[in-house]
Design an enzyme around this catalytic site. Sequence first.
Site, mmCIF file in Angstrom:
data_model
loop_
_atom_site.group_PDB
_atom_site.id
_atom_site.type_symbol
_atom_site.label_atom_id
_atom_site.label_comp_id
_atom_site.label_asym_id
_atom_site.label_seq_id
_atom_site.Cartn_x
_atom_site.Cartn_y
_atom_site.Cartn_z
ATOM 1 N N MET A 98 -8.560 -3.777 8.916
ATOM 2 C CA MET A 98 -7.885 -4.168 10.151
ATOM 3 C C MET A 98 -7.269 -2.989 10.898
ATOM 4 O O MET A 98 -6.599 -3.201 11.918
ATOM 5 C CB MET A 98 -6.799 -5.202 9.844
ATOM 6 C CG MET A 98 -7.346 -6.489 9.241
ATOM 7 S SD MET A 98 -6.066 -7.719 8.846
ATOM 8 C CE MET A 98 -5.541 -8.210 10.491
ATOM 9 N N GLU A 99 -7.501 -1.754 10.441
ATOM 10 C CA GLU A 99 -6.841 -0.605 11.065
ATOM 11 C C GLU A 99 -7.721 0.615 11.318
ATOM 12 O O GLU A 99 -7.489 1.360 12.283
ATOM 13 C CB GLU A 99 -5.645 -0.150 10.196
ATOM 14 C CG GLU A 99 -4.521 -1.136 10.063
ATOM 15 C CD GLU A 99 -4.756 -2.170 8.977
ATOM 16 O OE1 GLU A 99 -4.237 -3.287 9.091
ATOM 17 O OE2 GLU A 99 -5.488 -1.850 7.995
ATOM 18 N N GLU B 69 0.838 -1.206 0.000
ATOM 19 C CA GLU B 69 0.000 0.000 0.000
ATOM 20 C C GLU B 69 0.869 1.252 0.000
ATOM 21 O O GLU B 69 0.572 2.234 -0.702
ATOM 22 C CB GLU B 69 -0.922 -0.011 1.217
ATOM 23 C CG GLU B 69 -1.971 -1.099 1.184
ATOM 24 C CD GLU B 69 -2.715 -1.260 2.491
ATOM 25 O OE1 GLU B 69 -3.896 -1.658 2.445
ATOM 26 O OE2 GLU B 69 -2.129 -1.008 3.557
ATOM 27 N N GLY C 53 -12.003 -5.024 2.379
ATOM 28 C CA GLY C 53 -13.018 -5.879 1.795
ATOM 29 C C GLY C 53 -14.345 -5.152 1.743
ATOM 30 O O GLY C 53 -14.667 -4.359 2.634
ATOM 31 N N ASP D 153 -11.579 -6.498 -2.657
ATOM 32 C CA ASP D 153 -12.255 -7.776 -2.847
ATOM 33 C C ASP D 153 -13.640 -7.704 -2.201
ATOM 34 O O ASP D 153 -13.903 -6.835 -1.370
ATOM 35 C CB ASP D 153 -11.449 -8.931 -2.258
ATOM 36 C CG ASP D 153 -11.208 -8.786 -0.760
ATOM 37 O OD1 ASP D 153 -10.783 -7.701 -0.339
ATOM 38 O OD2 ASP D 153 -11.444 -9.748 -0.016
#
Length: 222
Positions: free
Chosen positions: A160-161, A12, A61, A184
Amino acid sequence: MNIGIIVAMDKELQALRNVFGNDPRYIIAKCGIGKVNAAIGAAEMIRQHQPDAIISSGCAGGNGEGLHVKDIVASEELVYHDVYCGRAIDDNTQFGQVQGMPARYKADAKLLAVARELAAEKPELSIQTGLIVTGDWFVDSKEKMQQIVDLFPEARAVDMESCAIAQTCYTYQVPFISFRVISDIPLQDTDASQYHNFWAEVADLSFQTTRTYVEALLNSEE
């Protein structure tokens, strides 16, 4: 206006550097994967650089009708999908809420308004706004995604962050928004192949939208 942009992974970071170059107006940093790394990264960015705003960028996602790979979700609200503090002390604490903190973290009103204006002015960028949920779990199965959606059916993106950065910015009173590229759609893909194809084929192009958003934010200050 100094804008801090935090990402989790090397891939990223490289994608953003390919897009942003060395423009001094942007503080781009990698925090590492997961909530603890994200909180530390945000706190260190605030301590070292005192940004006027922080953006959580990178991939996520996606969930919900009308959302596709390469689309963008800008956070209206953020919550954890893996936090439960129980009801032994406070019956008002909700699932996803750290006791004593907000049930959900709201994106900064001005940062969100710029995202909404850009979405209206340039529909080809496919920017949507909504709830982003965060947890220490890489969602690579329909079963896990369905568990999360059962708890938060209105969720538009899962990462996740972002919520950990939101909590840190809330604590330090720094304006914040998460601006995530959909890599995704887990409920449509059982083996995370969309995620891997995203990095192989479209990552840099997708992160161009992040730069377009940041430039619109800077223009709104002029």
